[in-house]
Write a protein that holds these residues in place. Sequence first.
Motif, PDB file in Angstrom:
ATOM      1  N   PRO A   1       0.866  -1.260  -0.172  1.00 46.58           N
ATOM      2  CA  PRO A   1      -0.067   0.018  -0.091  1.00 46.58           C
ATOM      3  C   PRO A   1       0.760   1.385   0.123  1.00 46.58           C
ATOM      4  O   PRO A   1       1.979   1.202   0.519  1.00 46.58           O
ATOM      5  CB  PRO A   1      -0.896  -0.136   1.340  1.00 46.58           C
ATOM      6  N   ALA A   2       0.304   2.206  -0.288  1.00 47.28           N
ATOM      7  CA  ALA A   2       1.125   3.418  -0.690  1.00 47.28           C
ATOM      8  C   ALA A   2       1.313   4.227   0.481  1.00 47.28           C
ATOM      9  O   ALA A   2       2.414   4.680   0.902  1.00 47.28           O
ATOM     10  CB  ALA A   2       0.186   4.785  -1.571  1.00 47.28           C
ATOM     11  N   GLY A   3       0.638   4.004   1.698  1.00 47.66           N
ATOM     12  CA  GLY A   3       1.027   4.767   2.949  1.00 47.66           C
ATOM     13  C   GLY A   3       2.039   4.023   3.407  1.00 47.66           C
ATOM     14  O   GLY A   3       2.814   4.472   4.164  1.00 47.66           O
ATOM     15  N   ARG A   4       2.094   2.875   3.589  1.00 49.13           N
ATOM     16  CA  ARG A   4       3.281   1.901   3.935  1.00 49.13           C
ATOM     17  C   ARG A   4       4.482   2.315   3.293  1.00 49.13           C
ATOM     18  O   ARG A   4       5.604   2.123   3.882  1.00 49.13           O
ATOM     19  CB  ARG A   4       3.025   0.443   4.239  1.00 49.13           C
ATOM     20  N   LEU A   5       4.579   2.360   1.984  1.00 44.49           N
ATOM     21  CA  LEU A   5       5.455   2.608   1.029  1.00 44.49           C
ATOM     22  C   LEU A   5       6.321   3.955   1.203  1.00 44.49           C
ATOM     23  O   LEU A   5       7.305   4.294   1.121  1.00 44.49           O
ATOM     24  CB  LEU A   5       5.137   2.398  -0.308  1.00 44.49           C
ATOM     25  N   GLY A   6       5.239   4.919   1.634  1.00 44.64           N
ATOM     26  CA  GLY A   6       5.381   6.269   1.561  1.00 44.64           C
ATOM     27  C   GLY A   6       6.579   6.490   2.907  1.00 44.64           C
ATOM     28  O   GLY A   6       7.502   7.429   2.910  1.00 44.64           O
ATOM     29  N   ALA A   7       6.538   5.635   4.013  1.00 44.85           N
ATOM     30  CA  ALA A   7       7.263   5.717   5.050  1.00 44.85           C
ATOM     31  C   ALA A   7       8.648   5.358   4.810  1.00 44.85           C
ATOM     32  O   ALA A   7       9.561   5.936   5.474  1.00 44.85           O
ATOM     33  CB  ALA A   7       6.855   4.721   6.262  1.00 44.85           C
ATOM     34  N   THR A   8       9.013   4.683   3.655  1.00 38.36           N
ATOM     35  CA  THR A   8      10.119   4.325   3.262  1.00 38.36           C
ATOM     36  C   THR A   8      11.117   5.414   2.769  1.00 38.36           C
ATOM     37  O   THR A   8      12.422   5.447   2.555  1.00 38.36           O
ATOM     38  CB  THR A   8      10.273   3.211   2.357  1.00 38.36           C
ATOM     39  N   THR A   9      10.566   6.455   2.443  1.00 40.10           N
ATOM     40  CA  THR A   9      11.213   7.746   1.915  1.00 40.10           C
ATOM     41  C   THR A   9      12.101   8.358   2.932  1.00 40.10           C
ATOM     42  O   THR A   9      12.793   9.019   2.610  1.00 40.10           O
ATOM     43  CB  THR A   9      10.110   8.858   1.276  1.00 40.10           C
ATOM     44  N   TYR A  10      11.713   8.086   4.288  1.00 42.38           N
ATOM     45  CA  TYR A  10      12.490   8.467   5.328  1.00 42.38           C
ATOM     46  C   TYR A  10      13.903   7.659   5.521  1.00 42.38           C
ATOM     47  O   TYR A  10      14.973   8.258   5.963  1.00 42.38           O
ATOM     48  CB  TYR A  10      11.964   8.370   6.732  1.00 42.38           C
ATOM     49  N   LEU A  11      14.076   6.680   4.470  1.00 41.16           N
ATOM     50  CA  LEU A  11      15.541   5.974   4.433  1.00 41.16           C
ATOM     51  C   LEU A  11      16.404   7.043   3.434  1.00 41.16           C
ATOM     52  O   LEU A  11      17.696   6.730   3.389  1.00 41.16           O
ATOM     53  CB  LEU A  11      15.283   4.590   3.907  1.00 41.16           C
ATOM     54  N   VAL A  12      16.031   7.723   2.636  1.00 41.57           N
ATOM     55  CA  VAL A  12      16.694   8.415   1.675  1.00 41.57           C
ATOM     56  C   VAL A  12      17.822   9.238   2.291  1.00 41.57           C
ATOM     57  O   VAL A  12      18.963   9.149   1.919  1.00 41.57           O
ATOM     58  CB  VAL A  12      15.881   9.464   0.868  1.00 41.57           C
ATOM     59  N   PRO A  13      17.480  10.084   3.311  1.00 40.91           N
ATOM     60  CA  PRO A  13      18.871  10.684   4.150  1.00 40.91           C
ATOM     61  C   PRO A  13      19.813   9.908   4.669  1.00 40.91           C
ATOM     62  O   PRO A  13      20.993  10.074   4.280  1.00 40.91           O
ATOM     63  CB  PRO A  13      18.125  11.302   5.003  1.00 40.91           C
ATOM     64  N   VAL A  14      19.328   8.636   5.119  1.00 42.62           N
ATOM     65  CA  VAL A  14      20.270   7.600   5.893  1.00 42.62           C
ATOM     66  C   VAL A  14      21.428   7.134   4.543  1.00 42.62           C
ATOM     67  O   VAL A  14      22.572   6.827   4.459  1.00 42.62           O
ATOM     68  CB  VAL A  14      19.627   6.645   6.366  1.00 42.62           C
ATOM     69  N   LEU A  15      20.551   6.579   3.355  1.00 48.68           N
ATOM     70  CA  LEU A  15      21.326   6.047   2.350  1.00 48.68           C
ATOM     71  C   LEU A  15      22.121   7.130   1.544  1.00 48.68           C
ATOM     72  O   LEU A  15      23.434   7.012   1.173  1.00 48.68           O
ATOM     73  CB  LEU A  15      20.217   5.898   1.175  1.00 48.68           C
ATOM     74  N   VAL A  16      21.705   8.574   1.698  1.00 50.32           N
ATOM     75  CA  VAL A  16      22.586   9.516   1.297  1.00 50.32           C
ATOM     76  C   VAL A  16      24.034   9.471   1.767  1.00 50.32           C
ATOM     77  O   VAL A  16      25.009   9.723   1.181  1.00 50.32           O
ATOM     78  CB  VAL A  16      21.965  10.912   0.806  1.00 50.32           C
ATOM     79  N   VAL A  17      23.901   9.742   3.386  1.00 49.10           N
ATOM     80  CA  VAL A  17      24.885   9.898   4.339  1.00 49.10           C
ATOM     81  C   VAL A  17      25.948   8.469   3.828  1.00 49.10           C
ATOM     82  O   VAL A  17      27.218   8.831   3.773  1.00 49.10           O
ATOM     83  CB  VAL A  17      24.648   9.868   5.713  1.00 49.10           C
TER      84      VAL A  17
END
Length: 136
Positions: free
Chosen positions: A55-71
């Motif tokens: 579901p989009a709601g659960r998948l949207g939470a994974t966008t918080y992983l972007v800053p961690v991956l960038v670092v």
Amino acid sequence: MHAQGAGAPERPGKWGLAGEIARVPAEATLNMLYLGVFPTAVAFTTWGFALSRMPAGRLGATTYLVPVLVVVLSWALLEEVPPPMAFAGGALCLAGVALSRRRTPPPVPATPSPPPHSGPRVPQVPGPAPDRGSGA
């Protein structure tokens, strides 16, 4: 009607955009094309693939992983040592993802309450109906 300041173009063709593009080095143009096509295509394709499986709601939470991956990637690939606050921010992002993705137990169904009624309940007894009638 609008006022024209000094150096303001009279029409869009006078901006000289076509002439400026011709003077841009080929390497810069190819870099822009690469950044516009490949990472975008990969990101949208991956997002669409994942969206078809959760579901989009659960998948949207994974966008918080972007800053961690960038670092992590900038540290690994570019040898940029992150400052301590980057670790704190990464930990906060990961905690947010963990919190939003945790499974909650299913709700316990409430015990059903008896249906409302008006007056005392009279048991129904099978048999002939009592005679209520002739006034005698």
